[in-house]
Write a protein that holds these residues in place. Structure first.
Motif, PDB file in Angstrom:
ATOM      1  N   THR A 134      30.671  54.732  41.573  1.00  0.00           N
ATOM      2  CA  THR A 134      31.799  54.902  42.484  1.00  0.00           C
ATOM      3  C   THR A 134      32.554  53.590  42.677  1.00  0.00           C
ATOM      4  N   TRP A 135      31.807  52.512  42.877  1.00  0.00           N
ATOM      5  CA  TRP A 135      32.454  51.214  43.083  1.00  0.00           C
ATOM      6  C   TRP A 135      33.061  50.680  41.795  1.00  0.00           C
ATOM      7  N   ALA A 136      32.474  51.032  40.656  1.00  0.00           N
ATOM      8  CA  ALA A 136      33.094  50.652  39.378  1.00  0.00           C
ATOM      9  C   ALA A 136      34.451  51.324  39.230  1.00  0.00           C
ATOM     10  N   LEU A 137      34.534  52.591  39.666  1.00  0.00           N
ATOM     11  CA  LEU A 137      35.812  53.301  39.630  1.00  0.00           C
ATOM     12  C   LEU A 137      36.821  52.672  40.588  1.00  0.00           C
ATOM     13  N   ILE A 148      41.714  49.321  41.437  1.00  0.00           N
ATOM     14  CA  ILE A 148      42.346  48.137  42.026  1.00  0.00           C
ATOM     15  C   ILE A 148      43.088  47.332  40.959  1.00  0.00           C
ATOM     16  N   PHE A 149      42.408  47.069  39.848  1.00  0.00           N
ATOM     17  CA  PHE A 149      43.028  46.247  38.813  1.00  0.00           C
ATOM     18  C   PHE A 149      44.053  47.025  37.990  1.00  0.00           C
ATOM     19  N   ALA A 150      43.892  48.343  37.920  1.00  0.00           N
ATOM     20  CA  ALA A 150      44.931  49.162  37.291  1.00  0.00           C
ATOM     21  C   ALA A 150      46.216  49.085  38.116  1.00  0.00           C
ATOM     22  N   ILE A 181      31.217  43.276  45.349  1.00  0.00           N
ATOM     23  CA  ILE A 181      30.539  44.429  45.954  1.00  0.00           C
ATOM     24  C   ILE A 181      29.964  45.318  44.866  1.00  0.00           C
ATOM     25  N   CYS A 182      30.768  45.559  43.829  1.00  0.00           N
ATOM     26  CA  CYS A 182      30.331  46.420  42.728  1.00  0.00           C
ATOM     27  C   CYS A 182      29.153  45.795  41.986  1.00  0.00           C
ATOM     28  N   GLY A 192      26.642  43.965  45.766  1.00  0.00           N
ATOM     29  CA  GLY A 192      26.476  44.673  47.036  1.00  0.00           C
ATOM     30  C   GLY A 192      25.755  45.999  46.922  1.00  0.00           C
ATOM     31  N   VAL A 193      26.259  46.874  46.051  1.00  0.00           N
ATOM     32  CA  VAL A 193      25.663  48.212  45.959  1.00  0.00           C
ATOM     33  C   VAL A 193      24.279  48.171  45.315  1.00  0.00           C
ATOM     34  N   ASN A 194      23.986  47.124  44.559  1.00  0.00           N
ATOM     35  CA  ASN A 194      22.664  47.011  43.947  1.00  0.00           C
ATOM     36  C   ASN A 194      21.587  46.726  44.982  1.00  0.00           C
ATOM     37  N   PHE A 195      21.972  46.047  46.064  1.00  0.00           N
ATOM     38  CA  PHE A 195      21.015  45.710  47.101  1.00  0.00           C
ATOM     39  C   PHE A 195      20.983  46.730  48.234  1.00  0.00           C
ATOM     40  N   ILE A 196      22.165  47.135  48.683  1.00  0.00           N
ATOM     41  CA  ILE A 196      22.257  47.985  49.877  1.00  0.00           C
ATOM     42  C   ILE A 196      22.258  49.468  49.525  1.00  0.00           C
ATOM     43  N   GLY A 197      23.023  49.841  48.510  1.00  0.00           N
ATOM     44  CA  GLY A 197      23.111  51.250  48.134  1.00  0.00           C
ATOM     45  C   GLY A 197      21.841  51.748  47.466  1.00  0.00           C
ATOM     46  N   LYS A 198      21.522  52.973  47.680  1.00  0.00           N
ATOM     47  CA  LYS A 198      20.354  53.589  47.055  1.00  0.00           C
ATOM     48  C   LYS A 198      20.829  54.491  45.927  1.00  0.00           C
ATOM     49  N   GLY A 199      20.522  54.091  44.724  1.00  0.00           N
ATOM     50  CA  GLY A 199      20.960  54.863  43.570  1.00  0.00           C
ATOM     51  C   GLY A 199      20.239  54.416  42.319  1.00  0.00           C
ATOM     52  N   LEU A 200      20.764  54.829  41.185  1.00  0.00           N
ATOM     53  CA  LEU A 200      20.124  54.547  39.907  1.00  0.00           C
ATOM     54  C   LEU A 200      20.198  53.071  39.541  1.00  0.00           C
TER      55      LEU A 200
END
Length: 315
Positions: free
Chosen positions: A257-260, A265-267, A296-297, A300-308
């Motif tokens: 999601t954050w990669a998208l 943003i850069f697009a 964050i991408c 951030g999400v690697n530490f706080i977010g729970k996912g793959l």
């Protein structure tokens, strides 16, 4: 000396060399006539690049997998990417600014990897089945190189805002055809650079600052323009790998999601620059936001977010 000790030696050497590179590049900005300083910084950066490559190569040989499976390895690879992009861009543009922003961010990532991460996160571990794929090298390496390129481009935009003091700077003329070699601008059209104050009155900038802002703006745009296609390729490669590993191209994992969000943003930034609807302050602010989004991408999400993609250190 064991391979593990040799790997640590190269990482520690790169830290010392990055500190040397940082000092010399920043000093060369103050004492512009001492060309030996920028040459010393460039040589130190080359040695850092080789040292980090050696550390990654030793880890690859000793553990039989491409070293991008955990956060420590990705941070070392990110530092190597910073120095690689830095050397390529400096060779093309002969600009000290690239070294001045690349050296501190490279030093930060090496220091964070070797000093801040717990020891168990620095150790190599056998790959889980999902990571035993050639897509590991393709997807992760391209994504990290794209992150390093975008971060450097965004830092130049931050520098643009600092030098312009956050005012509205209108760069008139063709902002994409300037040569920034040795920070000299070749004017193909007559430029008029003005700064608008809060009272809507215009203050004409000095020629030197006008040239500096123009070169920073142009260089930032070109670097982000290089990083965006790499980000796109990395996301596509990740989707293909995800389909092979988990049977789905997209699962709205926090990292995905954050990669998208990062891509959007850069697009938007490149769209605004290509259509010339935004120049100066507005795209610089958008790139500054992109700088935060990339981190964050990446972290951030690697530490706080729970996912793959979670490392689970903080969570």
């Amino acid at each position: 000396m064991t391979l593990s000790s040799l790997e640590n030696f190269f990482v520690n050497t790169s830290f010392a060399l990055l500190l040397t590179s940082l000092i010399t590049y920043w000093t060369s900005i103050i004492f512009t006539q001492l060309k030996a300083l920028s040459v010393t910084g460039r040589i130190a950066t080359i040695l850092v690049n080789l040292s980090l490559a050696a550390a990654l190569g030793i880890r690859w040989i000793s553990h039989k997998y491409f070293p991008l499976s955990n956060l420590y390895e990705s941070l070392i690879f990110l530092s190597w990417s910073f120095t690689s992009v830095h050397l390529i861009l400096e060779y093309q543009n002969k600009s000290k600014l690239i070294g001045c922003i690349s050296a501190p961010i490279s030093l930060f990532t090496v220091a964070f990897a070797s000093l801040s991460l717990p020891l168990d996160m620095q150790k190599a571990a056998p790959l889980v089945p999902a990571l035993r794929s050639n897509w590991l090298m393709m997807h992760v390496s391209v994504m990290i190189i794209s992150y390093s390129t975008l971060i450097l481009g965004c830092l130049l935009s931050v520098l643009f805002l600092i030098i312009s003091k956050g005012k509205n700077v209108n760069l008139k003329g063709n902002s994409y055809s300037y040569s920034i070699k040795n920070t000299k601008i070749n004017y193909s059209t007559e430029l008029s650079v003005q700064m608008e104050t809060n009272h809507s009155s215009a203050i004409e900038l000095s020629t030197s600052r006008m040239s500096l802002l123009q070169s920073i703006d142009n260089l930032s745009y070109r670097i982000i323009g290089l990083g965006f296609p790499l980000l796109t390729i990395g996301i596509i490669a990740g989707a293909i790998w995800a389909n092979e590993a988990w049977g789905s191209y997209w699962s709205w994992d926090p990292k995905e999601t954050w990669a998208l969000i990062t891509w959007l943003i850069f697009a938007a930034y490149l769209h605004a620059r290509l259509t010339k609807s935004w120049q100066g302050k507005k795209p610089a602010i958008l790139a500054t936001i992109g700088f935060v989004i990339v981190w964050i991408c990446y972290l951030g999400v690697n530490f706080i977010g729970k996912g793959l993609h979670s490392y689970g250190w903080i969570s």
